[in-house]
Design an enzyme around this catalytic site. Structure first.
Site, PDB file in Angstrom:
ATOM      1  N   GLU A 328       0.549  -1.014  -0.360  1.00 53.51           N
ATOM      2  CA  GLU A 328       0.423   0.294   0.258  1.00 53.51           C
ATOM      3  C   GLU A 328       0.499   0.888   0.045  1.00 53.51           C
ATOM      4  OE1 GLU A 328      -1.648  -1.143   3.387  1.00 53.51           O
ATOM      5  OE2 GLU A 328      -3.107  -2.892   2.077  1.00 53.51           O
ATOM      6  N   ASP A 482      -4.405  -5.759  10.725  1.00 53.23           N
ATOM      7  CA  ASP A 482      -5.578  -5.413  12.010  1.00 53.23           C
ATOM      8  C   ASP A 482      -4.950  -4.723  13.963  1.00 53.23           C
ATOM      9  OD1 ASP A 482      -7.584  -4.489   9.310  1.00 53.23           O
ATOM     10  OD2 ASP A 482      -7.415  -6.468   9.151  1.00 53.23           O
TER      11      ASP A 482
END
Length: 497
Positions: A328, A482
């Protein structure tokens, strides 16, 4: 150890040579050399009990990690939630009667052939990715096969639900979770998670997680390390349909921190939908009170126009913190023609200097690095397999040494399925020496295992680097990012302005 043994042998030979060939050789020198040899011998005998570098780092983390002076107690998390069906990737594709072949990346999956080629492309890189599967009926058939596959497991899924579930393990934190929550997901969520009635729906959204281990083979393809491939046909999350409900629930809940995720899910819906929905999302997010910090968790994207819209439509500047991995990070730079954007992909462990350059560029382009800026972005939590970096604008965040250490520690624990780091099951893969920049003259930093957080400064941005103790045989890779971001947030606090 072999160097110590060689030095001891060489010293012993030297003592014998000088003493026997030269009787006048001072006795005091002989005694000194003999004593040195005895000390070396003692070191060698005790070397088997000396702490490994992994033990040293783990123990140092335990000392470094301390709770922030002010802790979050009410956190609102949204908006992508689902049920993850986790299966062995190669096994499921074989069960679907798909033959191996060559890898080719597809931004959107339209068929089983697209699925096969994209899976191979990323398995050969050992890289995680996520894709939208456009054919609803075909996806439902694959989903049924995955649910019935021997050993298939059902877990809480979606970045928001996974972050909420992780935050809820802290007894001092109450979590409001908003997203499409069906019966199965509601059953899997922790009891202390509050779900607004408007978020409940009659059916669940399923995401298929195809996992592979290091060395897994399919045809001529082999995985260099363990990772996972995620795909879904998820319309509720794809349209961020619960975003307005999420923001509307905050007035009553009064959160101290907001964690937002799911923007990547809109990418597969087509340009016309995401262009309009992104504008609506910015307006909705802007309704969150300014005093409440917002953390945005990013995920895999492939459309540069969409990524540019996220930046151009002012999503990044209206959040205070973002979490992302190496794919990302590089994609943001490629989309915005930032530092090292000419790289097609990372080769092995991402270069720390290049990562540092991109992080600084993001904060300067979209963050509050000068007094005239109206942007809110002041923190980026970067994580990759071998190490983590927290980059923060000075004066806005506190306790970041603890935060980056806690994030790295939880990565090694969760991947191995242990409560604490098991030093026999992890290995250090981070560079022991690295440069802090590749674009400009930087420092050369050396990792000291006894002080495993390396800190440097560029302009008014501080960088906190720590290695990850990588699980040798991970039990589950889904949700690691996460968990890392959630743990880092738990140990972070906003500095008073």
């Amino acid at each position: 150890m072999w160097r110590q043994a060689f030095a001891a042998m060489l010293l012993a030979v030297s003592i014998g040579y000088f003493y026997h060939s030269n009787p006048a050789f001072p006795e005091v020198a002989v005694r000194y050399l003999t004593k040195t040899l005895q000390s070396l011998s003692s070191c060698l005998q005790g070397s088997s009990s000396t702490a490994t570098i992994e033990q040293t780092i783990s123990s140092a983390w335990d000392t470094l990690i301390t709770a922030p002076a002010t802790q979050w107690t009410r956190v609102a998390v949204g908006v992508n939630t689902c049920v993850d069906v986790v299966v062995t990737g190669v096994g499921l594709l074989q069960a679907l009667a798909i033959d191996p072949g060559t890898g080719l990346d597809h931004e959107v999956l339209h068929s089983k052939e697209d699925l096969k080629e994209t899976f191979i492309h990323y398995m050969e890189k050992g890289a995680a990715t996520e894709r939208f599967y456009s054919d609803k009926e075909s996806f439902q058939r694959i989903a049924r096969a995955a649910s019935e596959y021997p050993g298939a497991q059902h877990f809480v899924g979606g970045n928001a639900a996974l972050i909420g579930q992780k935050l809820a393990t802290n007894p001092h934190v109450t979590v409001l979770l908003c997203g499409p929550v069906g019966p199965k997901l509601q059953e899997l969520l922790a009891d202390q998670i509050i779900v607004p009635a408007e978020s409940l729906q009659g059916t669940d959204e399923y995401h298929l997680i195809l996992e592979y281990k290091a060395g897994d083979k399919w045809g001529s393809s082999q995985a260099p390390n363990a990772n996972r491939f995620i795909f879904s046909h998820d319309m509720s999350n794809g349209e961020m349909s619960t975003l307005e409900t999420f923001v509307g629930s905050m007035e009553e809940f009064q959160p101290q921190l907001v964690v937002l995720s799911g923007l990547h899910m809109m990418e597969g819906q087509g340009r016309e939908l995401w262009e309009e929905r992104l504008k609506e999302a910015v307006v909705t997010i802007s309704d969150i009170p300014n005093e409440v910090p917002i953390h945005l968790e990013l995920a895999s994207m492939t459309d540069k126009d969409y990524m540019n819209s996220i930046m151009r439509e002012q999503v990044l500047p209206i959040v205070n913190s973002i979490g992302l991995n190496e794919q990302e990070l590089l994609f943001i730079s490629q989309a915005g023609l930032g530092p090292h954007s000419q790289l097609p992909s990372w080769s092995g462990v991402p270069d720390v200097g290049q990562v540092s350059d991109i992080l600084l560029w993001i904060l300067k382009q979209h963050g509050r690095t000068d007094l005239e800026s109206e942007a809110d972005l002041t923190r980026i939590h970067f994580h990759t397999l071998a190490y983590h970096i927290l980059a923060t604008v000075d004066g806005f965040w506190a306790n970041q040494v603890s935060a980056v250490s806690a994030g790295a520690r939880v990565a090694g624990c969760q991947a191995c399925g242990t409560q604490k780091i098991d030093v026999n099951r992890v290995v250090l893969k981070a560079p022991l020496e690295f440069h802090t920049s590749r674009d400009e003259p930087g420092q050369t930093m050396t990792l000291n295992p006894s002080e495993p957080v390396v800190v440097w400064h560029r302009e008014n941005v501080s960088f906190y680097f720590t290695p990850v103790l990588v699980c040798k045989n991970p039990l589950r890779t889904v949700g690691l990012g996460d968990a890392i971001s959630a743990e880092g947030l738990l140990y972070s606090e906003m500095a008073e302005q």
